[in-house]
Design an enzyme around this catalytic site. Structure first.
Site, PDB file in Angstrom:
ATOM      1  N   PRO A  37      -8.115  -0.365   0.205  1.00 18.57           N
ATOM      2  CA  PRO A  37      -6.359   0.387   0.669  1.00 18.57           C
ATOM      3  C   PRO A  37      -5.634   0.031   2.401  1.00 18.57           C
ATOM      4  O   PRO A  37      -6.403   0.376   3.476  1.00 18.57           O
ATOM      5  CB  PRO A  37      -7.124   2.061   0.774  1.00 18.57           C
ATOM      6  CG  PRO A  37      -9.195   2.041   0.928  1.00 18.57           C
ATOM      7  CD  PRO A  37      -9.038   0.761   1.016  1.00 18.57           C
ATOM      8  N   ASP A  95      -8.130  -2.453   6.392  1.00 15.52           N
ATOM      9  CA  ASP A  95      -8.397  -1.900   5.618  1.00 15.52           C
ATOM     10  C   ASP A  95      -8.996  -0.618   6.026  1.00 15.52           C
ATOM     11  O   ASP A  95      -9.668  -0.226   6.670  1.00 15.52           O
ATOM     12  CB  ASP A  95      -9.304  -2.786   5.077  1.00 15.52           C
ATOM     13  CG  ASP A  95     -11.114  -2.459   3.897  1.00 15.52           C
ATOM     14  OD1 ASP A  95     -10.405  -0.767   3.875  1.00 15.52           O
ATOM     15  OD2 ASP A  95     -10.941  -3.192   3.249  1.00 15.52           O
ATOM     16  N   HIS A  96      -8.430   0.459   5.549  1.00 15.64           N
ATOM     17  CA  HIS A  96      -8.519   2.201   5.560  1.00 15.64           C
ATOM     18  C   HIS A  96      -9.955   2.460   5.774  1.00 15.64           C
ATOM     19  O   HIS A  96     -10.260   3.381   6.397  1.00 15.64           O
ATOM     20  CB  HIS A  96      -7.722   3.211   4.202  1.00 15.64           C
ATOM     21  CG  HIS A  96      -6.989   3.914   5.629  1.00 15.64           C
ATOM     22  ND1 HIS A  96      -7.870   5.054   6.579  1.00 15.64           N
ATOM     23  CD2 HIS A  96      -5.862   4.810   5.757  1.00 15.64           C
ATOM     24  CE1 HIS A  96      -6.737   5.644   7.512  1.00 15.64           C
ATOM     25  NE2 HIS A  96      -6.057   6.017   6.727  1.00 15.64           N
ATOM     26  N   ARG A  97     -10.500   1.692   5.007  1.00 18.21           N
ATOM     27  CA  ARG A  97     -11.957   1.869   4.461  1.00 18.21           C
ATOM     28  C   ARG A  97     -13.349   1.874   6.541  1.00 18.21           C
ATOM     29  O   ARG A  97     -13.986   1.972   6.182  1.00 18.21           O
ATOM     30  CB  ARG A  97     -12.900   0.984   3.795  1.00 18.21           C
ATOM     31  CG  ARG A  97     -12.099   1.780   2.102  1.00 18.21           C
ATOM     32  CD  ARG A  97     -12.948   0.970   1.438  1.00 18.21           C
ATOM     33  NE  ARG A  97     -12.259  -0.889   1.401  1.00 18.21           N
ATOM     34  CZ  ARG A  97     -12.788  -1.718   0.664  1.00 18.21           C
ATOM     35  NH1 ARG A  97     -13.879  -1.532  -0.832  1.00 18.21           N
ATOM     36  NH2 ARG A  97     -13.025  -2.862   0.932  1.00 18.21           N
TER      37      ARG A  97
END
Length: 407
Positions: A206, A379-381
């Site tokens: 994401p 990367d939002h993770r």
């Protein structure tokens, strides 16, 4: 004890590789870290280094053959040492016996009109890939390998025989393309890989984006002074300064130097900055290793050398697969700003545009500054917006105070 050499994984999604050329012959002495073969991946030809020192006792895979990652391709050991059980070698004869059992039922063997599906045909990985690229149905190709296995040469032979008969069909194909005379252009292996990786990155990671304006006025001044002092020994570029600034920021914010691994992060110890390079055959992300401990002159030299190796078509494994963070610079194309796609399995990439003169407000006064836009894709993770903001602000601070890049 003999050491088996396997096909290495030179890239995040590499599944197979082709032996282009053995640099050492059976019986030659090899040293650990010495190149022994050239391996073709989806994107480049990479030199593979020996895992151990000794004698190259046997090359299991021949030049031009494609094998999966992890399969034994050679054995290194002491002269006269017995070879280990190679495991995969006996599989070909065993498989070759299976088709010979089919003629036991003559009544069922008569119908030959429906050839086996291409997926069921026994063929080498290189033959499958070649057939797919050329649009050849493997079920129609006669195999000359063990047990009727289709080889690369079989596919090429079939193509040369079928070419005259297929010519009318090729001429008729554009008729159905429409009034605009559309043309079908086959993608190269590298372009197919780029398509696969970028799609995978956008689907799995994401992305979110943070942009900042960076005043490069002092950086350009320091760069000019530095290049004058180096007097041609090296030439530091703006991109070299960005690499150094990102490397120092990654030390302070190590989450951006990590990889997402499902339920944990893999924190990389080395800071290896990947640089996106547009070559004639496509896009490559080339790694400049250990940037944290390199001077600007060292980074300049390492960057130039890795690009030269890429242009020559011979890369080292660490050039191709070692990056932990990436930079995509389109400043030379007069681009102001853009967002880059994260290169798996990395956690972030920074995209920078051209440096432009523009009016800025400094101490309530309007002045002219050299400004560059930078956009961080994250990367939002792995990280949240506040962390991404802190990271790009740190890169901005270092570039706007470039003396920090010299210590």
């Amino acid at each position: 004890m003999a050491t088996t050499v396997v096909m290495p994984q030179m890239g995040f999604d590499m599944q197979e590789g082709t032996i282009v050329r053995w640099l050492k012959a059976e019986g030659d002495q090899v040293s650990r870290g010495e190149p022994i073969a050239e391996i073709e991946t989806d994107k480049a030809i990479v030199e593979m280094e020996a895992y151990a020192s000794g004698t190259l006792l046997k090359t299991v895979v021949g030049e031009g053959e494609t094998v999966p990652v992890g399969q034994t391709i050679a054995v290194i050991g002491a002269p006269g040492e017995p070879l280990p059980d190679l495991g995969a070698a006996p599989s070909a004869p065993a498989e070759a016996e299976a088709p010979q059992e089919a003629p036991a039922a003559p009544a069922e063997a008569k119908p030959v009109e429906a050839p086996p599906a291409a997926e069921q045909v026994r063929a080498s990985p290189l033959a499958r890939r070649l057939a797919e690229e050329k649009g050849i149905d493997l079920s129609r190709v006669s195999g000359s390998g063990p047990g009727g296995r289709v080889t690369r040469d079989d596919v090429l032979a079939y193509e040369s025989q079928a070419a005259p008969a297929a010519a009318p069909a090729v001429e008729a194909a554009p008729v159905s393309a429409g009034a605009d005379d559309a043309e079908i252009v086959q993608l190269s292996r590298m372009r197919q890989t780029i398509a696969r990786r970028t799609a995978q990155s956008m689907q799995e990671a994401p992305h979110f984006y943070v942009t900042a304006d960076i005043d490069m006025t002092q950086a350009l001044s320091i760069r000019q002074q530095l290049n004058e002092k180096l007097a041609g020994e090296a030439r530091v570029s703006i991109n070299d300064m960005i690499i150094k600034a990102c490397a120092l920021a990654l030390v302070k914010y190590p989450a951006f130097n990590s990889s997402f691994q499902g339920d944990h992060l893999l924190m990389h110890k080395q800071v290896n900055v990947g640089v996106a390079a547009a070559l004639e055959q496509g896009l490559l992300v080339l790694s400049v290793g250990d940037c944290r401990d390199k001077s600007l002159a060292d980074i300049s030299k390492a960057s130039r050398e890795v690009v030269e190796r890429a242009q020559a078509g011979v890369l080292r494994e660490e050039d191709y697969s070692g990056g932990t963070f990436s930079i995509s610079n389109m400043g030379m194309f007069d681009v102001d700003a853009f967002s880059a796609i994260i290169y798996p399995p990395q956690a972030a990439v920074i995209a920078v545009g051209t440096v432009r003169k523009q009016p800025v407000v400094l101490d309530d006064q309007i002045t002219i500054a050299q400004v560059m836009k930078a956009t961080l894709s994250t990367d939002h993770r792995v990280a949240d917006g506040a962390q991404a903001a802190e990271f790009i602000v740190e890169v901005k601070r270092l570039l706007e105070n470039p003396v920090n890049l010299l210590v």
